[in-house]
Scaffold this active site. Structure first.
Site, PDB file in Angstrom:
ATOM      1  N   LYS A 115      -6.006  -2.108   4.659  1.00 17.88           N
ATOM      2  CA  LYS A 115      -4.781  -2.032   5.456  1.00 17.88           C
ATOM      3  C   LYS A 115      -5.095  -1.654   6.899  1.00 17.88           C
ATOM      4  O   LYS A 115      -5.701  -0.621   7.179  1.00 17.88           O
ATOM      5  CB  LYS A 115      -3.841  -1.003   4.823  1.00 17.88           C
ATOM      6  CG  LYS A 115      -2.452  -0.931   5.431  1.00 17.88           C
ATOM      7  CD  LYS A 115      -1.602   0.072   4.641  1.00 17.88           C
ATOM      8  CE  LYS A 115      -0.170   0.133   5.115  1.00 17.88           C
ATOM      9  NZ  LYS A 115       0.621   1.116   4.320  1.00 17.88           N
ATOM     10  N   CYS A 145       2.287  -3.774   3.524  1.00 24.04           N
ATOM     11  CA  CYS A 145       3.420  -2.940   3.902  1.00 24.04           C
ATOM     12  C   CYS A 145       3.625  -2.783   5.418  1.00 24.04           C
ATOM     13  O   CYS A 145       4.172  -3.661   6.071  1.00 24.04           O
ATOM     14  CB  CYS A 145       3.297  -1.589   3.209  1.00 24.04           C
ATOM     15  SG  CYS A 145       4.887  -0.735   2.990  1.00 24.04           S
ATOM     16  N   GLU A 170       1.957  -2.807  -3.478  1.00 21.21           N
ATOM     17  CA  GLU A 170       1.025  -1.891  -2.829  1.00 21.21           C
ATOM     18  C   GLU A 170       0.763  -0.686  -3.740  1.00 21.21           C
ATOM     19  O   GLU A 170       1.662  -0.195  -4.414  1.00 21.21           O
ATOM     20  CB  GLU A 170       1.625  -1.411  -1.510  1.00 21.21           C
ATOM     21  CG  GLU A 170       0.772  -0.405  -0.760  1.00 21.21           C
ATOM     22  CD  GLU A 170       1.461   0.141   0.486  1.00 21.21           C
ATOM     23  OE1 GLU A 170       0.761   0.615   1.391  1.00 21.21           O
ATOM     24  OE2 GLU A 170       2.716   0.098   0.550  1.00 21.21           O
TER      25      GLU A 170
END
Length: 257
Positions: free
Chosen positions: A110, A144, A44
């Site tokens: 995300k 994540c 990331e």
């Protein structure tokens, strides 16, 4: 014939808020990967580290890195993926890019921005999942904090591989290890986690723990040091497990509003 996909997990330290330095370092590491790899996975925010100050990064760095990724993917004849800061439409996003060797680019923004760090106040969240069809495999990439939300990853499209790229810190690494294995088992997929290593300017330490789990939760590769590790994924494994156990047939049906 058993379709296979060889993946390379790049577990690396990152230079804080310095895209050029990170591209140079990662370029050297990518060049050293063997030529038979099909997919190279970066962590990331691999050009900056997990910074909450995107204004410190030039607004053209996202497009520059996109071009760099396309060049590397073509050079290695392998797909390349990872997330980075991207500025578009007057907003910053934590954007994952999946670049195929022919230059085809797929994006995933995300969905679950990390509120504990204030990511939700700095980066615009995405609202669409991405499924990439690549070399006979259906790949679902996530980032994540998405790992903590199983509904978002629920395998309703019969995808084969779930990938999480991360900057996941040391104090909560047990959650990382546990949830990655759970996502593999409950979705009957390969689950890959690629974390960074080292420490950042915000004072966070990262232990790596990049890993590949098969659909029964067996780890095929695991690392806790700075290195690149590889694993070969088998379409036959996915098909045999699903045909034998058929757990996905009993999943709950739902919709996301």
């Amino acid at each position: 014939m058993d379709e296979q996909l060889k993946v390379a997990l790049v577990q690396t330290s990152l230079v804080w808020e310095d895209p050029r330095a990170n591209r140079e370092d990662l370029g050297i590491k990518i060049d050293a990967i063997s030529s038979d790899v099909d997919l190279i996975i970066l962590p990331e925010m691999f050009t900056t580290g997990f910074t909450m100050s995107p204004q410190n990064i030039g607004k053209d760095e996202g497009p520059q890195t996109l071009i760099w990724m396309q060049e590397k993917a073509k050079q290695k004849d392998a797909a390349l993926m990872g997330s980075l800061i991207f500025y578009e439409n007057e907003a910053y996003t934590n954007r994952l890019l999946f670049i195929e060797p022919n230059g085809k680019t797929s994006i995933y923004d995300k969905r679950h921005t990390f509120t504990l760090a204030g990511e939700d106040k700095v980066y615009k969240a995405g609202d669409e999942r991405l499924i990439v069809n690549y070399k006979g495999f259906k790949i679902c990439p996530m980032i994540c904090y998405d790992l903590r939300f199983p509904v978002w990853a629920r395998n309703t499209e019969e995808y084969d591989i779930l990938v999480y790229v991360a900057n996941w810190p040391e104090p909560r690494i047990m959650a990382w290890d546990t949830l990655l294995k759970a996502r593999a088992i409950e979705n009957m997929v390969y689950c890959i986690g690629v974390n960074r290593i080292g420490s950042d300017e915000a004072g966070h330490k990262y232990p790596g723990h990049s890993v590949v789990f098969d659909s029964l939760g067996k780890d095929l590769v695991f690392s806790s040091k700075e290195e690149i590790v590889t694993a070969t994924l088998s379409k036959k494994h996915i098909q045999e497990v699903r045909n034998k156990l058929k757990f996905l047939n009993d999943r709950d049906h739902f919709s996301l509003e």
